[in-house]
Design an enzyme around this catalytic site. Structure first.
Site, short mmCIF file in Angstrom:
data_model
loop_
_atom_site.label_atom_id
_atom_site.label_comp_id
_atom_site.label_asym_id
_atom_site.label_seq_id
_atom_site.Cartn_x
_atom_site.Cartn_y
_atom_site.Cartn_z
N MET C 13 0.94 -1.09 -0.05
CA MET C 13 -0.15 -0.05 0.03
C MET C 13 0.57 1.26 -0.14
O MET C 13 1.78 1.44 0.75
CB MET C 13 -0.90 0.08 1.26
CG MET C 13 -1.50 1.27 1.39
SD MET C 13 -3.25 1.12 1.85
CE MET C 13 -3.41 2.51 2.83
N CYS C 14 0.63 2.01 -0.96
CA CYS C 14 1.54 3.09 -1.01
C CYS C 14 0.67 4.47 -1.61
O CYS C 14 -0.53 3.95 -1.97
CB CYS C 14 2.31 3.02 -2.06
SG CYS C 14 3.73 1.28 -1.79
N GLY C 15 1.11 5.56 -1.81
CA GLY C 15 0.59 6.51 -2.36
C GLY C 15 1.23 7.29 -3.44
O GLY C 15 2.65 7.15 -3.53
#
Ligand code: SF4
Ligand code: SF4
Lengths: 503, 266, 371
Positions: C13-15
């Site tokens: 999960m990253c942005g």
């Protein structure tokens, strides 16, 4: 001299249940049950029983049970019962021991030492029952790249594609010849293949007219005997397979005894009735790789480049360079048959001691084709001892495009793996040409079961992909990162290209 | 370059407590909301909201009214039990996730998994919504969740749906995807119903879904739900209802019963 | 800490975010930093980074190599290799501030280089200059322990490290650079050790990639790329995306849109519904590029010198929002990140699964409908 040869099985009959209907006598093709009408007494020739279980299942009162014989030689870890029996047989007959089905020695199975990954938290698994999940696989040569003409929103292909087979599931029925198995068995598989959207192989015995309606789902075979090979036959099928060798008996030919060459078989194979059908060990027009290439192109030319041409070899020590040579020679797919592959008849010594496991062969062929930058030139079809959808998934993760199943398909049709196919007396109507025995296999029911097997495995494959977080089988191919080895040595892991569990 | 987080500025306007959420971290914002509600405040107005997550999550308060101006972040009103939330702007993924009761009214658009596993309450989105909206929505005893969308929905609408009602009105259409809903519509549905104010191409239906004629009780439900929706956004309900609807329902409540077999079974 | 490790482990999960100024006007790094900070709840601080295009106008015709060195020895060895293979026009340390959140583990240096003519003619070197530089990058990453090429394009650079994006920006003084295209990434890796090289963006030549999610088909893609001479030596699956675009677009000449068809193709069911000649083209693309297909949950932003592309997986398991204003095109994991930096949004939408959003200099941004 006393024949001190304990039987493998004993036939037990519950006397109270037996109603003397004589059914078992008619059912057993091996002459085990005998009734002396005068003395009103039964005799069972235990030594002839092969445990096909036919009589047991046909007995109306379920009076029969087949058991392993408790009588054995004194145990010895090296001089096993089998070894001793083989020696005695050979001492008696002076002959090569013939057998059928796959390798029986307890070699380790790599499939059973490989485990699949699954998604947890960091990537979602996919639910294959509700989300799209694709098993479609194309077998054949692919271009290095595709040229596309684009104008605004229209898009047009400029590359001409080589012919490919479209499989809705990456599982096909292996080549088993008409002659070694019955037309009913062939029909069952042909119907199932067509229904499910996959293919069956004819084997080297040609295509019986009854199969013509399914010809677009049939792969024809060109073997060293060239039986039935005819321009129409080649054009009728969906693809052509040149058989160089098979996993159950690498390096040797085949032999259908004249007594099995019935009228129909003679017509299909285009040979005289009653004469032996001999497949030489090599193709006598192929003594090298250039010759193979010549045959490949001769077949392509004859079929106007409309049919993919496969080449089948047994998985042998040098399988990787051989497979590369085959692909370079122009084959659209290489079929690799592992050392566990089944057969209708093979000398036991060959079946049990030649060749290498399919798992290692797939891994090394895939790797070598990639190293040479020609993996897309041809597909890899793996066969020999594929027992379940898990084996299929693992074969694909190791680098195969699709698999062939032979024994598993026959088991679906009723085979109990009694290993007596070569006798032509198959009690289940599969490996036989006897009209009475053949009646035992209803092609309609056979087709239903064979199709069901493909469907069930396909469902399971989808579930496996879902658990891996993939929605297309292409993303599993050669994805060895999703496999781990359990209890394998360093060199074995290296060959397979997988990491040990926990790493 | 550091962007410091700010403390929320709080003021009062009539019966509303007004919170300026600009640059406020969600933890602080949500703590503040909970504190105010505990102190008996019932009307909150949040200004300059931009992406703060979990607003009103698990909030148990059936007479609370929260206005959000801006973009509500992920999981708005997840597990909420009762509040009414009006968003003047868009909502991000998972608005109304596993909501038990309450109402979310969105004046803008919504993204993916809106109403995920929702068990009760209502969600009204005036604009378009994204993928997997209403996924695994379910009903329980007298609780029947309702989700109404004014625009269109993306793929996998009502996936695994086990209960509840989804209504897609398609009042506005996207240039690129003019269809009212995307592919794999209601795939795996085994309860509940989806009403679409348009025709639906059969091959857009997912596994286990079928279309069905509308009954009288369907019409009654629609006029009630669409009526409420329209009054939230000042639309003419009669006009909206005067159209053909397609109803999508499960073929069976156990769509995959035949998929598995016991190895011992013949 | 720089080490040579094999390609495993995944980023989760990253942005991610990106801005492209349609008119090629250069913007200071401030906006992209704010965008990145808006999504801070998505990160855990074990990797953040930025890539900017147009930051070195004075050296625009040279390859700008951003390098990490573990120590002076690695630097010396790399420089020996560089001197042997390319002409160094200029080299200097990348200006840095000390920040308390990020231990200064590496020497960060930049080199502006060109391929000298004497090499260009030599037969033993690869035909194309870009392949030559690619080879050089792979050689450094592969053979010199403790050295890593963070970026190798022209007039662009990658700034990344282990840390929250704002701290990374602070350390590299990102706000001082001006670029017409910026992308950023904050990372939440699960099972890979955080190291500078493993942070995003990933770069090769002009291609940079930021990625949220996981490429579950990584093993398949990697073997496909290796068969085409690429070497996957990094710690994440993201690099395959950069290499696949390099292979399909730069080396094989596919358009960005067609490359997207190859990488996130429609389902067979959808292809079958297409009219001819589209159906044949799509079928051929899927058949040919089956091993290039990206599978698993992901959203990526891919950039090169004139284009920024956003792409989602085939069933859209990760979020991606696109927006445009008068001057700029935006891509981000969250709408809020875009709203943070742009008040006059003309259009904001969530692209559909597998459809690339293609923003090119001097063109209108479009979502290509391929699904
Ligand atoms: S060979 Fe088969 S049919 Fe004959 S006795 Fe044995 S089990 Fe029964
Ligand atoms: S095919 Fe028939 S003869 Fe051959 S193993 Fe199976 S049951 Fe026995």
């Amino acid at each position: 001299m006393v024949r001190n040869f304990p039987p493998d099985f004993v036939v037990r009959v519950d006397k109270e249940a037996c109603i003397n209907c004589m059914r078992c006598i008619r059912e057993c093709p091996f002459g085990v049950h005998e009734y002396d009408k005068e003395k009103k007494r039964w005799k069972r020739h235990h030594d002839k029983c092969v445990a096909c279980l036919r009589c047991a299942y046909m007995c109306p009162t379920q009076a029969i049970s087949i058991e392993r014989s408790p009588m054995e030689y004194s145990p010895h870890p090296v001089w096993t019962n089998r070894v001793r029996k083989d020696i005695k047989t050979q001492a008696e007959t002076g002959a090569v021991i013939l057998t059928a089905m796959g390798n029986e020695l307890p070699y380790m199975s790599y499939f059973d030492r490989l485990v699949l990954d699954a998604c947890q938290v960091t990537n979602p698994s996919i639910d294959p029952l509700r989300e799209p999940m694709e098993l479609r696989t194309y077998i054949g040569r692919k271009p290095e790249k595709v040229e596309i003409e684009e104008e605004d929103s229209s898009i047009r292909l400029r590359t001409k594609l080589a012919p490919n087979l479209k499989l809705e599931t990456p599982i096909m029925f292996a080549h088993m010849s008409y002659g070694s198995i019955s037309i009913e068995a062939h029909l069952s598989m042909a119907r199932a293949a067509k229904e499910v959207g996959t293919y069956m192989g004819t084997g080297e015995g040609g295509m019986h007219v009854e199969l013509y309606p399914y010809a677009d789902h049939i792969i024809t075979q060109v073997a060293s005997g060239r039986f039935a090979v005819h321009e129409e036959y080649l054009k009728r099928g969906a693809a052509i397979e040149i058989k160089i060798g098979q996993g159950a008996k690498p390096g040797i030919g085949g032999h259908l005894p004249g007594k099995k060459v019935t009228e129909e078989i003679s017509r299909t194979r285009m040979i005289p009735e009653g004469s032996d059908a001999i497949s030489p060990a090599p193709h006598h027009d192929i003594y090298s790789i250039e010759d193979l290439s010549r045959l490949i192109y001769a077949l392509k030319e004859a079929t106007r480049y409309k049919k993919p041409v496969f080449v089948k070899i047994a998985a042998v020590h040098n399988v990787a360079p051989i497979a590369v040579g085959i692909i370079r020679a122009g084959a659209d797919a290489v079929v690799i048959d592992g050392f566990r592959a089944g057969t209708g008849a093979a000398p036991q010594v060959h079946r049990d001691h030649h060749g290498i496991p399919i798992e290692a062969a797939i891994a090394s062929v895939d790797r070598r084709l990639r190293e040479e930058g020609i993996r897309h030139w041809g597909s890899i079809i793996a066969s020999g001892g594929i027992r379940s959808s898990a084996d299929v998934a693992k074969a694909i993760a190791l680098g195969a495009d699709a698999v062939y199943i032979g024994t598993a398909a026959l088991i679906a049709l009723g085979c109990t793996v009694c290993k007596k196919c070569y006798t032509g007396k198959c009690a289940w109507g599969i490996a036989t040409q006897d009209p009475e025995l053949r009646k035992r296999l209803d092609p309609e029911e056979g087709a239903r079961r064979a199709a069901n097997l493909l469907r069930a495995w396909s469902h399971e494959l989808k579930e496996i992909l879902g658990a891996l977080g993939l929605n297309s089988i292409e993303s599993l191919r050669s994805n060895r990162d999703r496999l781990r080895g359990v209890g394998l040595s360093e060199p074995e892991l290296r060959v397979l290209g997988v990491k040990p569990a926990g790493e | 370059m550091e962007i410091p987080l700010r403390k929320a500025r709080v003021s009062r306007e009539d019966e509303f407590v007004v919170i300026d959420a600009k640059g406020v971290h969600y933890r602080e914002l949500n703590e503040l909301i909970n504190e105010l509600v505990e102190r008996g405040e019932r009307k909150l107005r949040l200004l300059n909201v931009n992406g703060q997550r979990y607003i009103a999550d698990g909030l148990r308060c059936s007479d609370c009214y929260i206005e959000i101006h801006g973009v509500a972040g992920d999981d708005l009103a997840a597990f909420a039990n009762g509040p009414t939330i009006v968003v003047y702007g868009d909502v991000q993924d998972g608005a109304g996730n596993t909501m038990n009761a309450g109402r979310i009214i969105v004046h803008g658009n919504g993204t993916d998994i809106i109403g995920h596993s929702m068990r009760g309450g209502e969600i009204f989105v005036r604009g378009h919504v994204g993928y997997r909206v209403g996924i695994h929505m379910k009903e329980y005893r007298e609780q029947v969740p309702v989700l109404v969308v004014g625009g269109t929905a993306g793929d996998f609408l009502g996936e695994y749906m086990a209960g509840g009602r989804i209504v897609i009105l398609g009042l506005e259409r996207l240039e690129t995807y003019p269809e009212i809903a995307g592919e794999w519509l209601a795939t795996g549905i085994h309860g509940g119903a989806i009403y679409l104010r348009d025709e639906v191409d059969e091959d857009k239906l997912g596994y286990g879904a079928k279309t069905e004629r509308l009954s009288h009780s369907d019409r009654r439900f629609l006029s009630e739900a669409v009526g409420k929706f329209c009054s939230c956004f000042s639309l003419n309900a009669e006009e909206v209802l005067n159209a053909e609807f397609t109803k999508v329902v499960p073929k069976s409540h156990r769509p995959f019963a035949e998929m598995y077999s016991d190895s011992k079974e013949g | 800490m720089l080490q040579k490790l094999s390609c495993t482990g995944y980023v989760r999960m990253c942005g991610l975010g990106g801005i492209l100024n349609r008119y090629g006007e250069r913007m200071p790094g401030r906006e992209i930093i704010r965008m990145s900070c808006m999504m801070r709840d998505r990160y855990d601080g074990r990797g953040g980074g930025f890539a900017g295009y147009g930051i070195y106008p004075r050296y625009a015709e040279y390859y700008a190599l951003h390098l990490f060195f573990r120590d002076e020895i690695a630097k010396e060895r790399t420089e020996e290799l560089l001197k042997d293979r390319v002409a160094i026009i200029k080299d200097e340390p990348v200006p840095m501030r000390r920040v308390k959140e990020i231990p200064q583990e590496n020497i960060v240096w930049r080199y502006f280089v060109e391929v000298p003519h004497r090499f260009r003619d030599r037969r033993e070197y690869l035909e194309k200059e870009e392949d030559y530089i690619t080879e050089l990058v792979f050689t450094i990453n592969d053979c010199i322990d403790g050295a890593f090429v963070a970026s190798s394009g022209k007039n662009m650079g990658v700034f990344k490290a282990t840390g929250m994006p704002d701290a990374v920006a602070e350390m590299y003084k990102v706000e001082k650079y001006r670029a017409y295209c910026w992308i950023t990434h904050g990372r939440f890796p699960t099972n890979t050790p955080g190291w500078w090289g493993g942070a995003h963006p990933f770069n090769l030549l002009d291609w940079s990639v930021v990625h949220n999610g996981e490429i579950s088909s990584y093993g398949t893609n990697r073997r496909y790329l290796e068969a085409h001479g690429y070497k996957c030596r990094l710690l994440t699956d993201t690099e395959v995306v950069a290499y696949l675009f390099d292979l399909l677009v730069r080396r094989q000449g596919l358009s960005m849109r067609t490359a997207a068809v190859a990488l996130t193709p429609p389902f067979w069911k959808q292809i079958e519904r297409m009219p001819e000649p589209k159906r044949s083209a799509f079928t051929a693309l899927r058949m040919t590029y089956s091993q290039a297909m990206l599978n698993g949950p992901f959203a990526v932003i891919i950039t090169n010198r004139d284009t920024m592309v956003g792409l989602n997986d085939r069933i859209k398991l990760r979020p991606l929002i696109a927006a445009s204003s008068e001057d700029c095109v935006y891509l981000a994991s969250e709408e809020a990140a875009i709203r943070e930096v742009e008040n006059d949004i003309e259009k904001l939408w969530a692209p559909r699964a597998g459809n690339p959003v293609i923003a090119r200099l001097n063109e209108e941004v479009r979502e290509e409908v391929i699904h």
